[in-house]
Design a protein around this motif. Structure first.
Motif, short mmCIF file in Angstrom:
data_model
loop_
_atom_site.label_atom_id
_atom_site.label_comp_id
_atom_site.label_asym_id
_atom_site.label_seq_id
_atom_site.Cartn_x
_atom_site.Cartn_y
_atom_site.Cartn_z
N ALA A 136 53.66 -9.61 -8.18
CA ALA A 136 53.78 -8.49 -9.11
C ALA A 136 54.13 -7.20 -8.36
O ALA A 136 54.95 -6.40 -8.82
N VAL A 137 53.52 -7.02 -7.21
CA VAL A 137 53.84 -5.83 -6.39
C VAL A 137 55.30 -5.89 -5.95
O VAL A 137 56.02 -4.89 -6.00
N ASP A 138 55.74 -7.08 -5.52
CA ASP A 138 57.13 -7.23 -5.08
C ASP A 138 58.11 -6.94 -6.22
O ASP A 138 59.13 -6.28 -6.01
N ILE A 139 57.81 -7.42 -7.42
CA ILE A 139 58.67 -7.19 -8.57
C ILE A 139 58.77 -5.71 -8.88
O ILE A 139 59.81 -5.19 -9.24
N SER A 140 57.63 -5.01 -8.72
CA SER A 140 57.61 -3.57 -9.04
C SER A 140 58.31 -2.73 -7.98
O SER A 140 58.55 -1.56 -8.19
N MET A 141 58.61 -3.35 -6.84
CA MET A 141 59.25 -2.68 -5.71
C MET A 141 58.41 -1.56 -5.15
O MET A 141 58.92 -0.61 -4.57
N VAL A 142 57.09 -1.65 -5.30
CA VAL A 142 56.17 -0.68 -4.69
C VAL A 142 56.06 -1.01 -3.23
O VAL A 142 55.92 -2.17 -2.83
N PHE A 166 44.14 -9.91 -15.05
CA PHE A 166 43.47 -11.21 -15.04
C PHE A 166 43.27 -11.71 -13.62
O PHE A 166 42.18 -12.19 -13.27
N GLU A 167 44.27 -11.57 -12.78
CA GLU A 167 44.16 -12.06 -11.40
C GLU A 167 43.11 -11.25 -10.63
O GLU A 167 42.41 -11.80 -9.77
N CYS A 168 42.98 -9.96 -10.94
CA CYS A 168 41.92 -9.15 -10.31
C CYS A 168 40.55 -9.65 -10.71
O CYS A 168 39.60 -9.63 -9.91
N LEU A 169 40.42 -10.11 -11.94
CA LEU A 169 39.16 -10.70 -12.41
C LEU A 169 38.83 -11.96 -11.59
O LEU A 169 37.68 -12.18 -11.21
N ILE A 211 53.23 -7.57 -16.76
CA ILE A 211 52.84 -7.63 -15.34
C ILE A 211 51.44 -7.06 -15.16
O ILE A 211 50.61 -7.63 -14.46
N LEU A 212 51.16 -5.93 -15.83
CA LEU A 212 49.83 -5.33 -15.71
C LEU A 212 48.74 -6.23 -16.28
O LEU A 212 47.65 -6.34 -15.71
N ARG A 213 49.03 -6.90 -17.40
CA ARG A 213 48.05 -7.83 -17.97
C ARG A 213 47.79 -8.98 -16.99
O ARG A 213 46.64 -9.40 -16.80
N SER A 214 48.83 -9.47 -16.37
CA SER A 214 48.69 -10.55 -15.41
C SER A 214 47.86 -10.10 -14.20
O SER A 214 46.96 -10.82 -13.75
#
Length: 141
Positions: free
Chosen positions: A132-138, A96-99, A90-93
């Motif tokens: 990704a944020v939703d999956i992390s439940m943050v 890349f999306e931040c790039l 998830i962090l790798r993804s």
């Protein structure tokens, strides 16, 4: 759905153990029982054809759907849901999306051409970061 409903739609059903049965698979020409059916402690029904038929094909053949194999509410003692992806993936993804977002920002900042395809890719990056944020439940704020 009670297990009896499923079993009543199958042929040549015989018990094969506690809460387990074998039956003819309705999704193919089955000479002998090749379909395994098991009811778990929390009410889920597991179906497996040893000849290789897909579960959805088996269920369609007897007029049921995948949701019929699960109780409406799984009990409190069910195993916790496992995260679908490792955190590192998830962090790798996200990286890349931040790039993609940073590149889009730079393009807009310097008033370079920003195509409709660029806009669509930027929105996809934002959607993926949010997923990704939703999956992390943050939670926000």
């Amino acid at each position: 759905m009670p297990i009896d409903t499923l079993l009543s739609r199958l042929e040549r059903v015989r018990p094969s153990g506690p809460d387990c049965w074998m039956a003819r698979c309705p999704a193919h020409e089955d000479r002998g029982p090749s379909l395994s059916v098991r009811e778990t402690d929390d009410g889920r029904v597991l179906v497996h054809c040893f000849a290789g038929c897909d579960v959805s094909d088996v269920l369609v053949a007897i007029g049921l759907s995948l949701s019929d194999l699960f109780p409406e509410k799984i009990g409190e003692h069910a195993a916790p849901e496992r995260r679908p992806f490792p955190a590192a993936d998830i962090l790798r993804s996200i990286s890349f999306e931040c790039l993609v977002v940073a590149t889009s920002g730079r393009t807009l900042l310097y008033r370079e051409p920003f195509t409709e395809q660029d806009q669509e890719r930027l929105m996809l990056a934002v959607e993926r970061i949010q997923a990704a944020v939703d999956i992390s439940m943050v939670r926000h704020g």
